[in-house]
Design a protein around this motif. Structure first.
Motif, PDB file in Angstrom:
ATOM      1  N   ILE A  31       0.858  -1.190   0.000  1.00 34.27           N
ATOM      2  CA  ILE A  31       0.000   0.000   0.000  1.00 34.27           C
ATOM      3  C   ILE A  31       0.896   1.243   0.000  1.00 34.27           C
ATOM      4  CG2 ILE A  31      -1.749   1.291   1.265  1.00 34.27           C
ATOM      5  CD1 ILE A  31      -2.736  -1.380   2.407  1.00 34.27           C
ATOM      6  N   TYR A  57      -7.292  -0.660  -3.399  1.00 33.83           N
ATOM      7  CA  TYR A  57      -6.634  -1.960  -3.322  1.00 33.83           C
ATOM      8  C   TYR A  57      -7.635  -3.055  -2.987  1.00 33.83           C
ATOM      9  CZ  TYR A  57      -2.322   0.781  -3.098  1.00 33.83           C
ATOM     10  OH  TYR A  57      -1.295   1.640  -3.375  1.00 33.83           O
ATOM     11  N   ARG A  58      -7.232  -4.290  -3.355  1.00 35.16           N
ATOM     12  CA  ARG A  58      -8.002  -5.466  -2.990  1.00 35.16           C
ATOM     13  C   ARG A  58      -7.030  -6.516  -2.452  1.00 35.16           C
ATOM     14  NH1 ARG A  58      -9.038  -8.266  -7.715  1.00 35.16           N
ATOM     15  NH2 ARG A  58      -7.737  -9.915  -6.875  1.00 35.16           N
ATOM     16  N   SER A  59      -7.425  -7.133  -1.373  1.00 36.74           N
ATOM     17  CA  SER A  59      -6.656  -8.262  -0.854  1.00 36.74           C
ATOM     18  C   SER A  59      -7.537  -9.494  -0.893  1.00 36.74           C
ATOM     19  CB  SER A  59      -6.215  -7.984   0.586  1.00 36.74           C
ATOM     20  OG  SER A  59      -5.601  -9.142   1.131  1.00 36.74           O
ATOM     21  N   GLY A 109      -5.355  -9.425   3.917  1.00 34.84           N
ATOM     22  CA  GLY A 109      -4.478  -8.268   4.058  1.00 34.84           C
ATOM     23  C   GLY A 109      -3.002  -8.592   4.033  1.00 34.84           C
ATOM     24  N   TRP A 116      -1.606  -7.049  -1.167  1.00 39.04           N
ATOM     25  CA  TRP A 116      -2.596  -6.148  -1.755  1.00 39.04           C
ATOM     26  C   TRP A 116      -2.328  -5.990  -3.240  1.00 39.04           C
ATOM     27  CZ3 TRP A 116      -6.628  -4.571   1.187  1.00 39.04           C
ATOM     28  CH2 TRP A 116      -6.487  -4.675   2.574  1.00 39.04           C
TER      29      TRP A 116
END
Lengths: 353, 90
Positions: free
Chosen positions: A183, A223-225, A229, A232
Motif C-alpha cells: 500500500i 486496493y483489494r486483498s 491483508g 494487496w
C-alpha cells in the motif's frame, strides 16, 4: 422499516422508509453537537451514536427508540491520567453481538465493551505496538476510523487509522500486526513510499461472502486483498482518480464494490461530476453511476458517508460535505434526493428493523 | 456548603437538580460528588487527568479559575460555583 441515520457537524438526522422510495424525516437529534458516526445492533435494538461535544467531550450514547431518547453513555472511554495522549473524539462504533462492541477513537486507539457499552476499556496491545510511533494525524485528526471483525474468523479483527495504516489481530486483540505491504504512501519521499506502517488508509471493507477478501480506499490508491491483508493488489488505476474516502462491498457478490473518486485536492469529484463507481469484476474495470447525482458540484463524500443496505436490488446511500443525502434503490443505476441543506455530513448508516 | 450551578443542557441530559448544595472543599471533591449523584457526569466535565475540559469555564465566588483548573483548586465554604459553556463553535 429501513432507517437512515445521517451524522453531521450539528447533530444526527433521521429518515425512514417502508419502500425505499418515500422517505420521511424524523428530524435531528443531538442538535448542535457533532455526530461522527452511528451504528445499530439488531441483537438488542440498540442504536449507538458517536457524539463528540465541543464542551463535554466524546461519548457513545445509546438509544432504544431510534433516537427519540438517549442515555448519557458508558464510562471508561478515556486513556489513563498519565497517558501522553487523550481521547478527544469517537470515530467508529462496531457492535459485534452479545454485548461485544468495539469503538475507535482519536487519538488513534481501540476500545472494547463486553456489556453493550456500559463500560469501556482500551485494547492496549494496539497502541503498544512498536510501530505506534509512526502514527501521525491526517487532515481530519489522528483517528482510528474503521473496525471489522472477520465474518469467517471471530478472533480476527481488522482496524485502520489515519495516518497509521491497516492492522490485523488474529487473537481478538491481544497481538497486532501491520498489514500494509504493497500500500502506497504518496505523502512520503519517493524512496520511502512503501513503509511497514504510517500509511493513510481512508477506509476498508471486508467481504461478507468471500473469506480473506478486503477492499481498501487509500489516501491515493484503491486496493483489494484476497488473503486477509497479507498482500494487496492495486485495482484503482482505471478510475478518474484513485483518491477517495469511502469504499463499500456488495453484500452477496464478492467481485462488486463501490467507491467515490475525489480529486486529491480540493477533494471534490473529478470534473465536478459526483459519481459512484462500481466494479463487477473484482476491480479490473469501473463504471460510473451518476444518473440523478448533481453536476457541477463542489462537495465531497467523507469516509463513512457512503453505505448500502442488504436488499435486492441493492440500495446505496451517500451524504455530501455540502449536506445532501442521495439514495439509489437499483445498485447505483439512478439516484434520488433524500434531503438537502443539512450540515456537513460525516456518516450515513442504513439499518433495518 | 457551596452552591453549584450547572449548564442547562447538562442538567437536562442527566436529570440533575440545579442548583445543587454540596459539601465540598476542592474542585476534585465537587467532580466526585457530582459523579456520585449522577453517574458519568465527571467524565463530561473533566478529562482523565482531572482537568476541566477546555471549552468549559468554572467561576468560584465570582472569579474565573485559570484555564484547565485541576482537582486541587479550592472552593471556599459558602461560595457560588458556576460551570458554564465557553464561547465556542460556529
Amino acid at each position: 422499516m429501513l432507517h437512515l441515520l445521517v451524522g453531521t457537524a450539528k447533530g444526527l438526522f433521521r429518515f425512514h422508509s417502508r419502500d425505499r422510495r418515500r422517505w420521511e424525516s424524523l428530524g435531528p437529534v443531538q442538535v448542535g453537537t457533532p455526530v461522527y458516526t452511528s451504528a445499530y445492533s439488531p441483537d438488542d435494538g440498540t442504536l449507538y451514536a458517536a457524539v463528540n461535544s465541543e464542551f463535554y467531550g466524546p461519548s457513545i450514547r445509546r438509544s432504544r427508540d431510534w433516537g427519540e431518547t438517549w442515555d448519557t453513555g458508558g464510562v471508561g472511554l478515556q486513556y489513563g491520567a498519565e497517558d501522553p495522549e487523550k481521547v478527544t473524539r469517537v470515530w467508529s462504533i462496531s457492535p459485534v453481538g452479545d454485548g461485544l462492541v468495539y469503538a475507535g477513537v482519536e487519538a488513534s486507539g481501540l476500545f472494547r465493551s463486553t456489556d453493550g457499552g456500559d463500560t469501556w476499556s482500551e485494547v492496549t496491545a494496539l497502541r503498544q505496538h512498536p510501530t505506534h510511533e509512526t502514527w501521525e494525524p491526517g487532515y481530519g485528526g489522528k483517528c482510528l476510523h474503521t473496525i471489522a471483525v472477520d465474518p469467517f474468523h471471530s478472533e480476527r479483527i481488522y482496524i485502520a487509522c489515519s495516518a497509521g495504516g491497516i492492522y490485523r489481530s488474529d487473537d481478538a486483540g491481544q497481538r497486532w500486526m501491520p498489514i500494509n505491504q504493497g500500500i502506497r504512501a504518496d505523502f512520503l519521499p519517493e524512496d520511502q513510499r512503501y513503509p511497514v506502517s504510517g500509511q493513510c488508509v481512508h477506509k476498508f471493507a471486508v467481504s461478507p461472502v468471500r473469506a480473506g477478501r478486503i477492499w481498501l480506499q487509500n489516501h491515493g490508491g484503491v486496493y483489494r486483498s484476497d488473503d486477509g491483508g497479507s498482500s494487496w493488489q492495486s485495482v484503482g488505476d482505471s478510475l478518474p482518480s484513485d483518491f477517495g474516502f469511502s469504499i463499500v462491498t456488495h453484500p452477496e457478490d464478492a467481485d462488486r464494490a463501490y467507491v467515490i473518486p475525489l480529486e486529491g485536492w480540493p477533494r471534490w469529484s473529478p470534473d465536478n461530476a459526483l459519481a459512484v463507481y462500481e466494479t463487477q469484476d473484482a476491480g479490473a474495470t469501473w463504471t460510473p453511476r451518476r444518473q440523478g447525482l448533481p453536476a457541477p458540484t463542489y462537495s465531497g463524500v467523507l469516509r463513512d458517508a457512503l453505505t448500502r443496505d442488504t436488499a435486492a436490488p441493492l440500495g446505496l446511500y451517500l451524504g455530501t460535505t455540502s449536506g445532501s443525502v442521495f439514495h439509489s434503490a437499483d445498485a447505483g443505476q439512478s439516484w434520488q434526493v433524500v434531503a438537502e441543506h443539512l450540515p456537513r455530513i460525516y456518516s450515513v448508516v442504513a439499518a433495518a428493523d | 456548603m457551596v452552591t453549584v450551578y450547572l449548564p442547562d443542557d447538562l442538567t437536562a441530559e442527566f436529570g440533575a437538580n440545579n442548583p445543587l448544595s454540596l459539601d465540598v472543599q476542592t474542585l476534585g471533591d465537587l467532580l466526585s460528588e457530582l459523579d456520585r449523584r449522577y453517574a458519568g457526569m465527571a467524565g463530561w466535565l473533566s478529562e482523565a487527568d482531572g482537568q476541566v475540559r477546555p471549552n468549559l469555564g468554572v467561576f468560584v465566588a465570582g472569579r474565573r479559575l485559570p484555564p484547565g483548573p485541576d482537582s486541587e483548586s479550592s472552593i471556599p465554604s459558602g461560595s457560588e460555583v458556576w460551570i458554564l459553556r465557553a464561547i465556542s463553535g460556529g
